[in-house]
Scaffold this active site. Sequence first.
Site, short mmCIF file in Angstrom:
data_model
loop_
_atom_site.label_atom_id
_atom_site.label_comp_id
_atom_site.label_asym_id
_atom_site.label_seq_id
_atom_site.Cartn_x
_atom_site.Cartn_y
_atom_site.Cartn_z
CB SER A 33 38.80 47.32 35.47
OG SER A 33 39.67 46.42 34.88
CG HIS A 64 38.73 45.66 30.01
ND1 HIS A 64 39.56 46.75 29.96
CD2 HIS A 64 38.87 45.14 31.24
CE1 HIS A 64 40.18 46.88 31.11
NE2 HIS A 64 39.78 45.92 31.91
CG HIS A 86 44.86 43.40 31.53
ND1 HIS A 86 43.60 43.31 30.99
CD2 HIS A 86 44.84 44.44 32.39
CE1 HIS A 86 42.84 44.27 31.49
NE2 HIS A 86 43.57 44.97 32.34
CE1 TYR A 88 44.20 39.42 32.80
CE2 TYR A 88 45.62 40.93 33.99
CZ TYR A 88 44.38 40.61 33.48
OH TYR A 88 43.34 41.46 33.64
CD GLU A 89 43.03 40.27 28.51
OE1 GLU A 89 42.16 39.99 27.70
OE2 GLU A 89 43.28 41.43 28.87
CB ALA A 116 40.56 49.14 38.71
CG MET A 214 47.20 42.93 37.80
SD MET A 214 46.02 41.58 37.68
CE MET A 214 45.62 41.31 39.41
CB SER A 215 46.68 47.61 33.28
OG SER A 215 46.14 48.59 34.14
CG ASN A 238 41.68 46.37 45.78
OD1 ASN A 238 41.46 46.59 44.58
ND2 ASN A 238 42.83 45.92 46.23
CG HIS A 250 37.54 41.28 37.25
ND1 HIS A 250 38.42 42.34 37.09
CD2 HIS A 250 36.69 41.34 36.19
CE1 HIS A 250 38.11 43.00 35.97
NE2 HIS A 250 37.08 42.41 35.42
N1 HPA Z 1 46.20 44.41 42.73
C1 HPA Z 1 46.40 44.34 41.41
N2 HPA Z 1 45.56 44.84 40.52
C2 HPA Z 1 44.46 45.45 40.96
C3 HPA Z 1 44.18 45.56 42.34
C4 HPA Z 1 45.10 45.01 43.26
O1 HPA Z 1 44.92 45.06 44.50
N3 HPA Z 1 42.99 46.22 42.44
C5 HPA Z 1 42.58 46.49 41.18
N4 HPA Z 1 43.47 46.03 40.28
#
Ligand code: HPA
Length: 274
Positions: A33, A64, A86, A88-89, A116, A214-215, A238, A250
């Site tokens: 991402s 993406h 991902h 979840y998609e 990310a 998540m990846s 973050n 996102h």
């Molecule tokens: N959690 C899950 N996936 C993420 C995060 C997060 O804090 N930041 C970027 N992708």
Amino acid sequence: MSSTHSQNVERAREIIRGKIGGLQPKIAVILGSGLGGLADKIKSAITISYQELPGFPVLTIAGHAGEIVAGKLNGVDILAFKGRQHFYETNDSYPLKTMVRTMKAAGIETLFLSNAAGSLQAHIKVGELMVITDHINYMGFNPLVGPNDHDFGPRFPPLGDAWDPALNQKLKAVAKKNGISLHEGIYVAFRGPSFETPAEIRMAQKMGGDAVGMSSVPDCIIARHCGLKVVGCSCITNMGAGLSAERLSHEHTLENAKRGAVSFEKLVFEFVAS
Ligand code: HPA
């Protein structure tokens, strides 16, 4: 499913090889991402949309692009995959399997994964990078579940060196030489798509994690199964939920990925040629 899958991999390999001409890439990178900008540094670029490749993912997430950029990065032949699917998609691991196994079939030996991620550690700050030395698969899911595709790899692949120790060392050396701050740590993969709760973040810390996302873990497992070496880097966008006052989204991820993207691009640029 399996024979269609093998046929898709073979057909996708043929299409890629047909399009990239004399290039002989041994390294591929999956751009996570907000990290797709690296592809702009690729010279003599040839672009192949995932839509042209049978069995490849159909992407739904902003940030993406869904294309391969082939060419030369810092003089080295490379395939850059802008975007991946991902879990979840779709809940379907075949598109990702097709993508990673096609790399292997096309002659790739090393897969550089990027993502990310949220930090679990106060010293790993937003905008910084972390080499992934190991992972915890907390997705409640393994992409190799189901009949084993023996054409690609064994039923029970070992993951003792999932994130290649020698390549990790190399990445750290490249970062040091180029003055790029690079943390190292363990990536905990949640399935998403909701961000974690503060309690889940505390759990991930206690489990020994340093970043959450998540990846990349499914990609790594599929890659190791078919014999690719894997190296990877998280771009911290973050702090994990509850570790700071920021509200996760996102858009926030994409915005903050820009802060790490410059160092990330420099790191991969130097790594491929080292
Ligand atoms: N959690 C899950 N996936 C993420 C995060 C997060 O804090 N930041 C970027 N992708």
